[in-house]
Motif scaffolding. Sequence first.
Motif, mmCIF file in Angstrom:
data_model
loop_
_atom_site.group_PDB
_atom_site.id
_atom_site.type_symbol
_atom_site.label_atom_id
_atom_site.label_comp_id
_atom_site.label_asym_id
_atom_site.label_seq_id
_atom_site.Cartn_x
_atom_site.Cartn_y
_atom_site.Cartn_z
ATOM 1 N N GLN A 382 0.830 -1.211 0.000
ATOM 2 C CA GLN A 382 0.000 0.000 0.000
ATOM 3 C C GLN A 382 0.861 1.256 0.000
ATOM 4 O OE1 GLN A 382 -2.784 -0.282 3.264
ATOM 5 N NE2 GLN A 382 -4.186 -1.590 2.110
ATOM 6 N N LYS A 383 1.947 1.221 0.773
ATOM 7 C CA LYS A 383 2.847 2.374 0.798
ATOM 8 C C LYS A 383 3.466 2.590 -0.575
ATOM 9 C CE LYS A 383 6.966 4.171 3.142
ATOM 10 N NZ LYS A 383 7.979 3.926 4.215
ATOM 11 N N TRP A 384 3.890 1.508 -1.203
ATOM 12 C CA TRP A 384 4.507 1.611 -2.526
ATOM 13 C C TRP A 384 3.508 2.201 -3.534
ATOM 14 C CZ3 TRP A 384 9.357 0.690 -4.577
ATOM 15 C CH2 TRP A 384 9.432 0.632 -5.970
ATOM 16 N N ASP A 385 2.303 1.678 -3.534
ATOM 17 C CA ASP A 385 1.296 2.136 -4.508
ATOM 18 C C ASP A 385 0.922 3.594 -4.289
ATOM 19 O OD1 ASP A 385 1.340 -0.403 -5.562
ATOM 20 O OD2 ASP A 385 -0.487 -1.070 -4.539
ATOM 21 N N SER A 386 0.808 4.008 -3.030
ATOM 22 C CA SER A 386 0.440 5.399 -2.751
ATOM 23 C C SER A 386 1.554 6.354 -3.150
ATOM 24 C CB SER A 386 0.087 5.579 -1.272
ATOM 25 O OG SER A 386 1.212 5.304 -0.445
ATOM 26 N N LEU A 387 2.802 5.967 -2.923
ATOM 27 C CA LEU A 387 3.921 6.821 -3.334
ATOM 28 C C LEU A 387 4.082 6.831 -4.850
ATOM 29 C CD1 LEU A 387 6.570 5.892 -0.606
ATOM 30 C CD2 LEU A 387 5.342 8.061 -0.839
ATOM 31 N N ALA A 388 3.810 5.696 -5.488
ATOM 32 C CA ALA A 388 3.891 5.652 -6.951
ATOM 33 C C ALA A 388 2.841 6.565 -7.579
ATOM 34 C CB ALA A 388 3.706 4.223 -7.442
ATOM 35 N N ALA A 389 1.675 6.656 -6.953
ATOM 36 C CA ALA A 389 0.579 7.467 -7.492
ATOM 37 C C ALA A 389 0.922 8.953 -7.526
ATOM 38 C CB ALA A 389 -0.697 7.239 -6.677
ATOM 39 N N VAL A 390 1.822 9.385 -6.627
ATOM 40 C CA VAL A 390 2.197 10.804 -6.578
ATOM 41 C C VAL A 390 3.656 11.012 -6.986
ATOM 42 C CG1 VAL A 390 0.459 11.423 -4.868
ATOM 43 C CG2 VAL A 390 2.696 10.607 -4.095
ATOM 44 N N ASN A 391 4.218 9.998 -7.659
ATOM 45 C CA ASN A 391 5.574 10.089 -8.193
ATOM 46 C C ASN A 391 6.598 10.390 -7.095
ATOM 47 O OD1 ASN A 391 7.402 9.889 -10.338
ATOM 48 N ND2 ASN A 391 7.388 12.101 -10.690
ATOM 49 N N LYS A 392 6.486 9.681 -5.955
ATOM 50 C CA LYS A 392 7.373 9.926 -4.823
ATOM 51 C C LYS A 392 8.154 8.664 -4.419
ATOM 52 C CE LYS A 392 6.458 14.266 -3.672
ATOM 53 N NZ LYS A 392 7.519 15.306 -3.546
ATOM 54 N N LEU A 393 8.349 7.743 -5.348
ATOM 55 C CA LEU A 393 9.056 6.514 -4.997
ATOM 56 C C LEU A 393 10.511 6.767 -4.607
ATOM 57 C CD1 LEU A 393 7.688 3.978 -7.635
ATOM 58 C CD2 LEU A 393 7.207 4.047 -5.182
ATOM 59 N N ASP A 394 11.035 7.950 -4.962
ATOM 60 C CA ASP A 394 12.401 8.251 -4.579
ATOM 61 C C ASP A 394 12.538 8.521 -3.079
ATOM 62 O OD1 ASP A 394 10.989 10.635 -4.710
ATOM 63 O OD2 ASP A 394 12.680 11.801 -5.471
ATOM 64 N N THR A 395 11.409 8.598 -2.367
ATOM 65 C CA THR A 395 11.452 8.800 -0.917
ATOM 66 C C THR A 395 11.422 7.488 -0.136
ATOM 67 O OG1 THR A 395 9.043 8.982 -0.676
ATOM 68 C CG2 THR A 395 10.253 11.004 -1.203
ATOM 69 N N VAL A 396 11.278 6.365 -0.828
ATOM 70 C CA VAL A 396 11.257 5.062 -0.157
ATOM 71 C C VAL A 396 12.620 4.821 0.498
ATOM 72 C CG1 VAL A 396 11.185 2.573 -0.524
ATOM 73 C CG2 VAL A 396 9.531 4.042 -1.665
ATOM 74 N N PRO A 397 12.664 4.498 1.798
ATOM 75 C CA PRO A 397 13.940 4.199 2.449
ATOM 76 C C PRO A 397 14.631 3.011 1.779
ATOM 77 C CG PRO A 397 12.249 4.575 4.095
ATOM 78 C CD PRO A 397 11.543 4.489 2.765
ATOM 79 N N ILE A 398 15.905 3.159 1.525
ATOM 80 C CA ILE A 398 16.663 2.141 0.811
ATOM 81 C C ILE A 398 17.585 1.389 1.770
ATOM 82 C CG2 ILE A 398 16.568 3.375 -1.384
ATOM 83 C CD1 ILE A 398 19.381 4.426 -0.807
#
Length: 431
Positions: A382-398
Amino acid sequence: MSSTEQPPSSREIIKTFRPDLQVYESLYKTIHLNPELSHQESQTAALIVDHLKHLSDEFEIRTNIGGHGLIAILKNEPGKTILLRADMDALPVAERTNLEYASHKRQLGADGKETPVMHACGHDFHVVCLLIAAETLLRARRYWSGTIVFLFQPAEEAGDGALGMVKDGLFDGNRHDCPVPDMVLGQHVAPIRAGIVASKAGPIMSSSDSLGVTIFGRGGHGSMPHRCIDPVVIASHIVVRLQTIVSRVVPPDEVAVITVGSIHAGEAENVICDRAFFTINIRTLSEEVRLLVLDHVRRTIEAECSAGFCEKPPQIEHHMSLPVTANAAPVDDRLRRVFQDYFAQEFIVAPKSSLASEDFSLLASSIGKPYYFWLFGGIDQQKWDSLAAVNKLDTVPINHSPNFAPAIHPTLQTGGDAMTIASLAFLQRLT
C-alpha cells in the motif's frame, strides 16, 4: 512416491509443506532486535543452529567456518548438489524506524569504538527466508532428491565473508566435509514493492573497489604557505579531477561511479598539516571498464601529487575488491521460466543492473561453478502504490538507511518461496 503416482507441481509442494510463517515472524523480530556487526555474528549463528536442530537431526551442521559462518547439509538420495546462501551480519547504523522490534543494540566496531547496530540491509530477512526454505524442503523431501547445503555467511558487509569461508576450507573435504555444489543460489531483499521477484541475465550487481590514499605534504604555519606543501589542496584537486574520469574517460554507454567517501586532514585552522588521507569507492559493471578506471585513478593521484611538488609518492592501498555479480544466460533462461510460472505478474525482469555489490559470487567462482542471484521486494504494497501514485518513490527508504523497514508480510513468504522454487527447479523428482 509410487511409479504410477502423478507428482505434484512445485506450487502444490510449496503450498502443502510451507511452514507456519507466524513462527518465522517471531524469529525475524528476534534477529532484528539483536543485530551483530561483521565478524561478530556469534549469537545469530547460535540461534540458527538451535533452530535447525529443533527442526530435524537430519541436518549435518558445521560451524565456525571463516569466523561465525556455518552450513547445514541435507542429503536426500542421489542427485545434484545445490548451495543456498544467506548472509547474516548487520551495519553500524542507528535505527530510526520506530518499530516495536527496532534495534537499540550497540557493539564495538572494528576500530574499537562503540557504535549502534542495525539490520539496515535486510540480512535478517535473508536468514529467516532461508530457514523457511530449509523447513519447506525438509518436509517435502519425498518429492526431490539430491543434496542441499544451507550456508549462512558472516561478514558480507566487510566484503571478506564469502572468501573467508572458502579460505577456511569450506570445500575442502578433509576440513568441513561440505560437498561441492553444482549450483549456488542467493537472493537479496530490495527497496521494491513487496511480493516482487526480479532478476536478469548478465550483471545484476556491480563490482566494487575500495582504496585508501595518503598524500604526503610538508607541514607548517598557516601564515607561511610558501614554506609548506599543502596536502589538503592537492587532495582537493584529486577529488575534483577524479570525477572527470567518469565524464571524459569512460565511454558514455558504459557505467562507472567514483565516490570519495571520506577525507581526513589536519586538526587546527592555523596549521598546514603534513598529510591528508581519503577513501575512494569505484563501481563498474564490466572488467574492462573496471581496469580502465583503476588505472586512471592511480594516474590522476600520482600526477596531482607530482604537480603539487610532493616530496614523497602517494600511498595507494587497495582495501577491498568485489567482482561483478553476473547471471549466466543459460541459468537465467531456466530460472526465469520457473519464477515466471510461479510468481506470474509478480516476477519482473530487472530493467537495469544495481550498482550495489556482493561477495556472493565468490562461493561459486572459487570452485568454477555457476550461480544465480535475484532480488525480492520488501516495501509495503500500500505504501509503494500510494507513493507511486504521486511520483514519490524516490522517498522510499533504501538499504543501509536508518529508516529501512521491509514489511514482514509478504516479504518472508516471497523470499522463502523463491529459495524453495529455485531449489526444486534443480532437484524435483519428475516421476
